[in-house]
Design a protein around this motif. Structure first.
Motif, PDB file in Angstrom:
ATOM      1  N   THR A 165       2.995 -10.615   8.602  1.00 27.66           N
ATOM      2  CA  THR A 165       1.663 -10.472   9.171  1.00 27.66           C
ATOM      3  C   THR A 165       1.037  -9.188   8.634  1.00 27.66           C
ATOM      4  N   PHE A 166      -0.247  -9.015   8.884  1.00 27.73           N
ATOM      5  CA  PHE A 166      -0.932  -7.834   8.359  1.00 27.73           C
ATOM      6  C   PHE A 166      -0.317  -6.549   8.910  1.00 27.73           C
ATOM      7  N   SER A 167      -0.067  -6.510  10.213  1.00 27.20           N
ATOM      8  CA  SER A 167       0.512  -5.301  10.813  1.00 27.20           C
ATOM      9  C   SER A 167       1.921  -5.054  10.291  1.00 27.20           C
ATOM     10  N   GLN A 168       2.705  -6.116  10.113  1.00 24.55           N
ATOM     11  CA  GLN A 168       4.049  -5.954   9.562  1.00 24.55           C
ATOM     12  C   GLN A 168       4.003  -5.455   8.119  1.00 24.55           C
ATOM     13  N   ALA A 169       3.064  -5.981   7.342  1.00 24.18           N
ATOM     14  CA  ALA A 169       2.940  -5.551   5.950  1.00 24.18           C
ATOM     15  C   ALA A 169       2.577  -4.072   5.868  1.00 24.18           C
ATOM     16  N   ILE A 170       1.677  -3.624   6.738  1.00 21.20           N
ATOM     17  CA  ILE A 170       1.303  -2.207   6.758  1.00 21.20           C
ATOM     18  C   ILE A 170       2.507  -1.341   7.107  1.00 21.20           C
ATOM     19  N   LEU A 171       3.269  -1.747   8.116  1.00 25.35           N
ATOM     20  CA  LEU A 171       4.462  -0.994   8.508  1.00 25.35           C
ATOM     21  C   LEU A 171       5.500  -0.976   7.386  1.00 25.35           C
ATOM     22  N   ALA A 172       5.656  -2.107   6.716  1.00 22.74           N
ATOM     23  CA  ALA A 172       6.624  -2.183   5.620  1.00 22.74           C
ATOM     24  C   ALA A 172       6.232  -1.254   4.482  1.00 22.74           C
TER      25      ALA A 172
ATOM     26  N   TYR B 213      13.115  -7.014   5.740  1.00 23.61           N
ATOM     27  CA  TYR B 213      13.016  -7.598   4.402  1.00 23.61           C
ATOM     28  C   TYR B 213      11.817  -7.019   3.655  1.00 23.61           C
ATOM     29  N   GLY B 214      10.707  -6.855   4.362  1.00 25.44           N
ATOM     30  CA  GLY B 214       9.523  -6.281   3.731  1.00 25.44           C
ATOM     31  C   GLY B 214       9.745  -4.843   3.307  1.00 25.44           C
TER      32      GLY B 214
ATOM     33  N   ALA C 132       2.041 -10.207  -2.483  1.00 23.39           N
ATOM     34  CA  ALA C 132       3.098 -11.149  -2.098  1.00 23.39           C
ATOM     35  C   ALA C 132       3.597 -10.899  -0.685  1.00 23.39           C
ATOM     36  N   LEU C 133       3.483  -9.653  -0.206  1.00 24.30           N
ATOM     37  CA  LEU C 133       3.897  -9.368   1.168  1.00 24.30           C
ATOM     38  C   LEU C 133       3.068 -10.159   2.171  1.00 24.30           C
ATOM     39  N   GLY C 134       1.824 -10.465   1.793  1.00 22.55           N
ATOM     40  CA  GLY C 134       0.963 -11.219   2.691  1.00 22.55           C
ATOM     41  C   GLY C 134       1.427 -12.640   2.932  1.00 22.55           C
TER      42      GLY C 134
ATOM     43  N   THR D 298       7.317   3.451   1.609  1.00 20.46           N
ATOM     44  CA  THR D 298       6.721   4.544   0.844  1.00 20.46           C
ATOM     45  C   THR D 298       7.271   5.893   1.286  1.00 20.46           C
ATOM     46  N   ILE D 299       7.518   6.054   2.580  1.00 21.42           N
ATOM     47  CA  ILE D 299       8.091   7.312   3.074  1.00 21.42           C
ATOM     48  C   ILE D 299       9.469   7.545   2.462  1.00 21.42           C
ATOM     49  N   VAL D 300      10.287   6.504   2.442  1.00 16.27           N
ATOM     50  CA  VAL D 300      11.622   6.628   1.843  1.00 16.27           C
ATOM     51  C   VAL D 300      11.515   6.989   0.366  1.00 16.27           C
ATOM     52  N   LEU D 301      10.643   6.287  -0.351  1.00 17.33           N
ATOM     53  CA  LEU D 301      10.472   6.554  -1.779  1.00 17.33           C
ATOM     54  C   LEU D 301       9.905   7.949  -2.023  1.00 17.33           C
ATOM     55  N   ALA D 302       8.978   8.379  -1.157  1.00 17.73           N
ATOM     56  CA  ALA D 302       8.358   9.692  -1.331  1.00 17.73           C
ATOM     57  C   ALA D 302       9.370  10.816  -1.141  1.00 17.73           C
ATOM     58  N   ILE D 303      10.214  10.694  -0.122  1.00 19.80           N
ATOM     59  CA  ILE D 303      11.224  11.728   0.123  1.00 19.80           C
ATOM     60  C   ILE D 303      12.213  11.795  -1.039  1.00 19.80           C
ATOM     61  N   LEU D 304      12.718  10.638  -1.429  1.00 22.60           N
ATOM     62  CA  LEU D 304      13.672  10.598  -2.539  1.00 22.60           C
ATOM     63  C   LEU D 304      13.023  11.081  -3.832  1.00 22.60           C
ATOM     64  N   GLY D 305      11.805  10.602  -4.094  1.00 20.12           N
ATOM     65  CA  GLY D 305      11.120  10.992  -5.321  1.00 20.12           C
ATOM     66  C   GLY D 305      10.788  12.469  -5.367  1.00 20.12           C
ATOM     67  N   ALA D 306      10.397  13.046  -4.218  1.00 22.57           N
ATOM     68  CA  ALA D 306      10.056  14.469  -4.179  1.00 22.57           C
ATOM     69  C   ALA D 306      11.270  15.336  -4.494  1.00 22.57           C
ATOM     70  N   LEU D 307      12.411  14.968  -3.940  1.00 26.35           N
ATOM     71  CA  LEU D 307      13.629  15.745  -4.186  1.00 26.35           C
ATOM     72  C   LEU D 307      14.043  15.668  -5.659  1.00 26.35           C
ATOM     73  N   ILE D 308      13.991  14.459  -6.210  1.00 22.43           N
ATOM     74  CA  ILE D 308      14.390  14.289  -7.612  1.00 22.43           C
ATOM     75  C   ILE D 308      13.368  14.938  -8.544  1.00 22.43           C
TER      76      ILE D 308
END
Length: 234
Positions: free
Chosen positions: A55-62, A208-209, A49-51, A67-77
């Motif tokens: 754009t492709f580059s924006q979707a990759i950045l999003a 938003y992405g 749905a992000l597509g 994922t970085i935010v989720l990974a940091i939060l998930g690792a701590l929890i």
């Protein structure tokens, strides 16, 4: 009494007590289970749905940023879950109290992920089955959603052992399926140059992405101790 103890040892998944050290698993097993749980049908659907909006580059950045935010939060929890061996819902009792933990579990888990996420997953499962096996009543969206949901309940009832067993089969198939899908799309749409030059149907901004990526799995990140508690080490 003996039969009761046997039933407990077979189906008790340490839901309200710490997972003992002898019942924990190594890194490879935990990695597969986490990958299997987080690689849900809805995640693939939302990624596509992000597509339509970026754009492709924006979707990759999003995806990377979220994922970085989720990974940091998930690792701590997850680290807390691994140290304590307790499930998310039991750990909530410490900061929120017994009734506070129950209310949080009701609002976050029972209503949102327990009912909402489960409903979405079974519905998407029904759609996938109906696309693979069209014009078959058993694989219609409604029927496949019902028996697919029943299978999910059975797997949940057995607990972590079932997730662990299935992960060894689902993850390789999952990777193969995604790879085949990407190859087919690239072949039909003109390769990577066409992907990079494609314009979204309903363009929106990058923030938003990113928020969409984080919001998609923030609940799953919060309950990461449910898996991490079975890890031998954080």
């Amino acid at each position: 009494m003996a039969g009761e103890e046997k039933t407990k040892s077979r189906f008790d998944d340490y839901s309200i007590r710490p997972v003992p050290k002898e019942s924990r698993y190594g890194f490879y097993n935990i990695f597969l289970v986490f990958s299997s749980v987080y690689g849900a049908i809805a995640v693939i659907w939302a990624g596509g749905a992000l597509g339509y909006e970026l754009t492709f580059s924006q979707a990759i950045l999003a995806v990377i940023s979220g994922t970085i935010v989720l990974a940091i939060l998930g690792a701590l929890i997850a680290a807390v879950g691994s140290y304590s061996g307790l499930s998310t819902y039991v750990m909530w009792r410490f900061p929120l109290g017994r009734w506070g933990g129950k209310i949080a579990g009701l609002l976050l888990i029972t209503i949102t992920t327990g009912i909402g996420w489960y409903a979405v997953e079974t519905w998407l499962f029904g759609i996938v089955m109906s696309e693979i096996f069209p014009n078959n009543p058993f694989f219609s969206v409604g029927m496949a959603s019902i028996w697919g949901g029943i299978l999910m309940i059975i797997m949940t009832y057995v607990g972590y052992r079932m997730l662990s067993f299935l992960s060894y089969f689902t993850i390789p198939f999952h990777i193969w399926l995604i790879g085949i899908g990407i190859a087919i799309v690239l072949a039909l749409k003109g390769g990577m140059p066409a992907v990079f030059s494609a314009s979204p149907a309903h363009e929106t901004n990058l923030l938003y992405g990113i928020s969409s990526v984080i919001g998609l799995y923030i609940a799953g990140t919060i309950i990461s101790p449910d898996i991490a508690r079975f890890a031998k080490s954080p």
